[in-house]
Write a protein that holds these residues in place. Structure first.
Motif, short mmCIF file in Angstrom:
data_model
loop_
_atom_site.label_atom_id
_atom_site.label_comp_id
_atom_site.label_asym_id
_atom_site.label_seq_id
_atom_site.Cartn_x
_atom_site.Cartn_y
_atom_site.Cartn_z
N ASN A 182 0.69 -1.24 -0.46
CA ASN A 182 0.16 0.24 0.11
C ASN A 182 0.61 1.20 0.14
OD1 ASN A 182 -2.66 -0.59 0.24
ND2 ASN A 182 -2.70 -1.40 1.86
N LEU A 183 1.52 0.92 0.63
CA LEU A 183 2.98 2.20 1.02
C LEU A 183 3.66 2.73 -0.75
CD1 LEU A 183 3.85 2.55 4.40
CD2 LEU A 183 2.25 3.65 3.72
N GLU A 243 2.98 1.91 -3.65
CA GLU A 243 1.67 1.94 -4.54
C GLU A 243 1.41 3.45 -4.33
OE1 GLU A 243 -0.19 -2.07 -5.50
OE2 GLU A 243 -1.81 -0.77 -4.65
N ASN A 244 1.19 3.57 -3.42
CA ASN A 244 0.65 5.24 -3.15
C ASN A 244 1.53 5.95 -3.09
OD1 ASN A 244 -1.62 4.91 -2.22
ND2 ASN A 244 -1.61 4.79 0.67
N LYS A 250 2.11 6.09 -6.76
CA LYS A 250 0.35 7.25 -8.11
C LYS A 250 0.28 8.11 -7.05
CE LYS A 250 -3.46 5.91 -5.46
NZ LYS A 250 -4.64 5.04 -4.88
N TYR A 251 0.85 8.78 -6.25
CA TYR A 251 0.74 10.19 -6.07
C TYR A 251 1.96 11.32 -6.39
CZ TYR A 251 -3.67 8.72 -3.83
OH TYR A 251 -4.88 8.89 -3.28
N ARG A 311 -9.79 10.32 1.57
CA ARG A 311 -9.12 10.66 0.82
C ARG A 311 -8.39 12.53 0.22
NH1 ARG A 311 -9.73 10.23 -5.16
NH2 ARG A 311 -7.84 8.77 -4.40
N GLY A 337 -8.83 5.76 -6.32
CA GLY A 337 -8.85 4.83 -5.12
C GLY A 337 -9.83 5.18 -4.26
N GLY A 383 -6.73 2.21 2.11
CA GLY A 383 -5.76 1.47 2.27
C GLY A 383 -4.77 2.24 3.09
N LEU A 384 -4.83 3.15 3.10
CA LEU A 384 -4.33 4.11 5.19
C LEU A 384 -5.19 3.70 5.50
CD1 LEU A 384 -2.55 7.67 3.84
CD2 LEU A 384 -1.48 5.00 4.35
N CYS A 412 -3.51 -0.05 6.23
CA CYS A 412 -2.51 -0.22 6.95
C CYS A 412 -2.10 0.32 8.44
CB CYS A 412 -1.76 1.21 6.11
SG CYS A 412 -1.49 0.52 4.17
#
Ligand code: ADP
Length: 755
Positions: A637-638, A640-641, A644-645, A688, A699, A703-704, A707
C-alpha cells in the motif's frame, strides 16, 4: 349523769348556789337571765331540775317557767322557785300555777336545798332507767324487722330500673329482680347454682368467677365489668357491684348486687382504642396498600362485620379488606364523587379526602352480629377516614419526592445531555453529560440565558423540532469555535422546556464518509469495468481484423483492469473484516529485508517509467514479530501510494533501519505531499485528500486505514511526515523478535544497497 340548771340574775347568788350543790357531784349549768335559760334548754333537755329565781329584770321567773312548761321537750323538767319574798301566799300560788314543784326561800338553807334537789335527781334517774328499758324492747323489734328485711329489699329491688340480685354468703344466687328477667328474657328457677353464667359472655366468665371467689373469700366489695346477653341475643356491657350484708354476729349473711348498663361508655372506649390501634397500623409503613389492608382486618369484628377500603389510584381503583358487594362499590363511587358520607344503622360509607382531593372511601357494614351503628360509630368512621386519608397522602407525597429525587439523580448521570430551561429561557439544570458534550461547565451556564452560551434554542426552533419529544433532529451547533452535530429532542411543560441531546458529530462524520465512499467506490469500480468492457467488445467484434500487437494490448487492459477491480474488492472486504474484528492475525518471526525486497521488486514491475523505486536496507537487520501477509500488504500500500501520488514522477526510496527494539521502514516520495492538517486524517477510513479526483488519481480511501489497523495489530506504529520541501515520508515501526531471523539467499538481480 343528769345536770342542774341554775337561773339567777345576781352573780353572788349563782356562786352561792353552785357552792351549795357542788357536793352532789352533778353538772351545774348557771345562767343570768330567763332568756339565757330558754336558750340553753333549746340545745339540751337532760336537766334533772331547774332552780329559778322568781325576781329577775325583763323576763321574771314566772314568765320563764311558763315558757318552759309550754314546750313539749321541757315541760316535764321540775322547777324550784327561789324567792326572797316572804311567805306571800298569792305569790306562792302563782308559782304553783305556772308549774313550780317547790319553793325555796332566801336566804337559802343549804341543807334543805340540797336535799330537795337530790330528790329530783333521784326521780330523774329512775325515769331514765325506764326509758332505756323501752329502747331495749324497740331494738329487739328492729332485729325482727331486719330479718324480714330481705323480703322488703326484694320489693324495693323489683321496682328498680337496673339489674339487682342477691346471693348467699358463698355467692350462690338466691334472687334476681324483675329487670334481670326482663333484660335476659329468662326466668331462672334458682334450682341450679350459677345459672346466670348462661347469659354471661363466654369471654368474661373466667375473670368474673375469679373476682367473685376473691370477694367471697375476703368479704370485700365485688366489682367487675362483663357482657350480659339480652333477650334479642345481643350482648351489652354492664358494671357489676355487690356489697356484703353482715349479720348480728358480724359474719357475711348475704350479698346484694347490682348490674348497671355501661354499654355505651364501653363501646366508646372500644372505638377509641380501635382508632388508636388503627393509627399504629397506619404509621407502620409507607406502603399504604399494606397498612390499609391491616386496618380493614382490625376493624372486623371490632367496629363492624365487614370493612372494604377503596383507594383511587392513577389508572384504577384498588379494593382492600373484604371483597366489596356490587352495591357497596357503587355507593363508594358516589361517596367519592360527592365527597360526602352515607350513614345508616347497618352501613356506613365515608369518603377519604385530603387537600381537597378524593382518595377513596371506607365502607363498614353490620351483617350478622345483631349490632347497629350509632352516632358514635359514625364519628369513629369519620375519624378513621381522616387518619387513613392522611396516611395515603403522606405515602404518596413521599413516593413522589423519592421519584423526583431518583429522576434528578438519573438526569444527572444519564449519557444524554439534559438541559432544563425555565419559561424565561434561563438554565435551571445542566447535567454531567451536557458538560462533557459541550465542554461548558455547569457554573458557566446555570442561572443564565442558554442563548448566551449555546445557540441551541434558535437552531431547534428553526429546525422545527417537535415540542412533545416525539422526534429528535440532528443539527449543527457551534460551541466555542467547534462545530458539533447534536441530535436534539425537546419537551415543553408547564414550568419550562427540557432539551435532551446526544453528540452525533462522529456518527455524522462517518455518515458523510460513507456517502463519499459509495460515490468513490462506485466510480472506482466503474472505471476498470468500462475499460474491460470496451476491450472485450473490440476483441469480439473485430476478432479477425486486429493485428497481434493491438490484440495483446487489449488483453493486457483486461488483465490489469481486472486486477485493479480485484484489488478494490479486496480492500473493501479487508476493511470490513477489520471493522468486525474477524481478521485473524498469526504472529511469526518475519525477515523484514526479504519481504521488503519482494514487494519493491513487484512494484518496480508495475511502476510508470518516470518513477524510480530504490531500496536501502541496513546490514544485519533482526527479524520482526509480525504476520507476514499483513506486513506485506502494508508495504504494498505504502509503495503503491508513493508511486501513485507522484504523478509528475520522481524517486521513491524505501529505507530499512535497525533500532533498539524495532525495525523502521521509511517510504519516501517526491510527489504531491500531504498538508500538515491532514496528516492524521489520511489514516481515517474512506478519507481522501481529493475525493473528486480532480487530478485523476483514483482510490477508495481504504488503503491507509487498512495499514494503520494492521500495524496496530502488530504492536507497531505508522505515521507520515513531509519529505523536505517535496513529497511525504511514511514511517512504519514493527517490534523485533528476540531471535535473529534466518536470512534468505539474495535472488539474482536483487540489489542490496546500503544507505
Ligand atoms: P486511496 O485509495 O485514496 O489512495 P489511501 O487510504 O491509501 O486511499 O490514502 C488516503 C489519501 O491519502 C489519499 O486519497 C491521498 O489523498 C492521500 N495520500 C496517501 N498516500 C499519499 C502520498 N504518498 N502522497 C500524497 N498523498 C497521499
Amino acid at each position: 349523769m343528769p345536770a342542774i340548771l341554775l337561773v339567777d340574775d345576781r352573780p353572788e347568788n349563782r356562786v352561792a348556789l353552785t357552792a351549795i350543790l357542788e357536793p352532789l357531784g352533778l353538772e351545774l349549768v348557771a345562767v343570768g337571765s330567763g332568756a339565757d335559760a330558754l336558750r340553753v334548754l333549746l340545745r339540751r333537755d337532760d336537766f334533772a331540775v331547774i332552780l329559778l329565781d322568781a325576781q329577775m329584770p325583763q323576763m321574771d321567773g314566772f314568765e320563764t317557767a311558763a315558757t318552759i312548761k309550754s314546750r313539749d321537750r321541757t315541760k316535764n323538767i321540775p322547777i324550784i322557785f327561789l324567792t326572797a319574798i316572804s311567805k306571800d301566799e298569792a305569790h306562792v300560788f302563782r308559782g304553783y300555777e305556772v308549774g313550780a314543784v317547790d319553793y325555796v326561800f332566801k336566804p337559802l338553807n343549804a341543807e334543805i336545798l340540797r336535799s330537795k334537789v337530790a330528790v329530783f335527781v333521784e326521780l330523774y334517774e329512775k325515769n331514765e332507767q325506764l326509758r332505756h328499758q323501752r329502747e331495749l324492747i324497740a331494738l329487739q323489734e328492729l332485729a325482727a324487722v331486719r330479718r324480714e328485711g330481705v323480703e322488703r329489699y326484694r320489693q324495693l329491688a323489683d321496682a328498680m330500673p337496673q339489674i339487682v340480685w342477691t346471693a348467699d354468703a358463698q355467692g350462690r344466687s338466691t334472687y334476681y329482680n324483675h329487670r334481670f328477667v326482663q333484660y335476659t328474657g329468662i326466668r331462672f328457677d334458682l334450682a341450679e347454682d350459677d345459672e346466670w353464667l348462661l347469659v354471661l359472655h363466654p369471654d368474661d366468665v373466667e375473670h368474673v368467677l375469679e373476682r367473685r371467689a376473691a370477694s367471697v373469700a375476703s368479704g370485700t366489695v365485688f366489682e367487675a365489668e362483663y357482657r350480659i346477653r339480652a333477650a334479642d341475643g345481643g350482648y351489652r356491657w354492664h358494671l357489676g357491684r355487690a356489697l356484703p350484708i353482715h349479720g348480728s354476729d358480724g359474719e357475711v349473711e348475704l350479698w346484694i348486687g347490682t348490674a348497671t348498663d355501661i354499654d355505651e361508655r364501653k363501646r366508646l372506649e372500644e372505638l377509641q382504642t380501635f382508632l388508636l390501634d388503627a393509627g399504629v397500623e397506619l404509621s407502620r409503613s409507607l406502603d399504604y396498600r399494606q397498612t390499609l389492608a391491616a386496618v380493614a382486618r382490625l376493624a372486623v369484628p371490632r367496629i363492624a362485620d365487614r370493612c372494604v377500603i377503596h383507594v383511587v389510584e392513577a389508572d384504577r381503583t384498588v379494593e382492600l379488606g373484604d371483597a366489596a358487594e356490587p352495591e357497596e362499590r357503587d355507593r363508594a363511587q358516589q361517596v367519592v364523587a360527592a365527597d360526602s358520607p352515607r350513614f345508616a344503622t347497618e352501613a356506613i360509607c365515608v369518603p377519604l379526602s385530603s387537600r381537597g382531593r378524593g382518595l377513596g372511601a371506607i365502607s363498614l357494614a353490620i351483617t350478622d352480629s345483631g349490632r347497629s351503628f350509632d352516632s358514635a360509630a359514625f364519628r369513629c368512621a369519620t375519624a378513621l377516614a381522616h387518619r387513613t386519608a392522611a396516611a395515603i397522602d403522606n405515602a404518596r407525597l413521599y413516593a413522589e419526592t423519592e421519584q423526583r429525587a431518583r429522576a434528578a439523580r438519573a438526569l444527572q448521570t444519564i449519557a444524554d445531555g439534559v438541559v432544563l430551561l425555565d419559561n424565561d429561557g434561563v438554565v435551571v439544570l445542566w447535567n454531567d453529560a451536557a458538560e462533557a458534550i459541550t465542554g461548558l461547565a455547569r457554573d458557566e451556564v446555570v442561572g443564565r440565558n442558554l442563548s448566551e452560551s449555546l445557540p441551541l434554542d434558535d437552531q431547534v426552533s428553526a429546525a422545527r423540532v417537535p415540542i412533545d419529544g416525539s422526534r429528535a433532529e440532528t443539527l449543527p451547533v457551534e460551541v466555542a469555535g467547534r462545530e458539533l452535530w447534536l441530535s436534539v429532542s425537546r419537551v415543553k411543560f408547564d414550568e419550562g422546556t427540557v432539551y435532551a441531546f446526544r453528540d452525533v458529530t462522529q456518527d455524522r462524520r462517518f455518515e458523510q464518509l460513507r456517502s463519499d465512499m459509495i460515490a468513490t467506490v462506485s466510480h472506482e469500480l466503474r472505471t476498470p469495468l468500462a475499460a474491460i468492457y470496451g476491450a472485450a467488445l473490440t476483441l469480439n467484434q473485430r476478432d479477425d481484423g486486429l493485428d497481434a500487437q493491438v490484440r495483446r494490448s487489449l488483453l493486457r487492459v483486461i488483465t490489469s483492469e481486472s486486477e485493479r477491480l480485484a484489488k478494490i474488492v479486496g480492500e473493501v472486504l479487508l476493511a470490513n473484516q477489520l471493522d468486525d474484528g474477524r481478521l485473524r492475525v498469526s504472529i511469526e518471526s518475519v525477515d523484514a529485508v526479504g519481504v521488503t525486497e519482494e514487494v519493491v521488486e513487484a512494484a518496480r514491475a508495475h511502476a510508470p517509467p518516470h518513477v524510480g523505486i530504490e531500496l536501502a536496507a541496513a546490514a544485519e537487520l533482526p527479524a520482526v514479530a509480525a504476520d507476514e501477509q499483513h506486513l506485506r500488504q502494508v508495504l504494498v500500500n505504502l509503495i503503491e501510494n508513493a508511486v501513485k501520488y507522484s504523478p509528475d514522477g520522481g524517486r521513491v526510496v524505501v529505507a530499512l533501519t535497525r533500532h533498539d527494539r524495532y525495525v523502521q521502514w521509511a517510504v519516501r516520495d517526491e510527489g504531491l505531499g500531504i498538508p500538515p492538517a491532514e496528516r492524521q486524517r489520511v489514516f481515517e477510513k474512506f478519507y481522501r485528500l481529493d475525493p473528486n479526483m480532480t487530478r485523476g488519481i483514483g482510490g477508495t480511501g481504504l488503503g491507509l486505514y487498512i495499514c494503520r489497523e494492521l500495524v496496530d495489530r502488530l504492536d507497531g506504529r505508522i505515521w507520515v511526515e513531509p519529505n523536505g520541501r517535496k513529497g511525504s515520508v511514511f514511517f512504519v515501526r514493527i517490534p523485533t523478535t528476540r531471535l535473529p531471523a534466518e536470512r534468505r539467499q539474495p535472488r539474482a538481480g536483487e540489489l542490496a544497497s546500503t544507505p
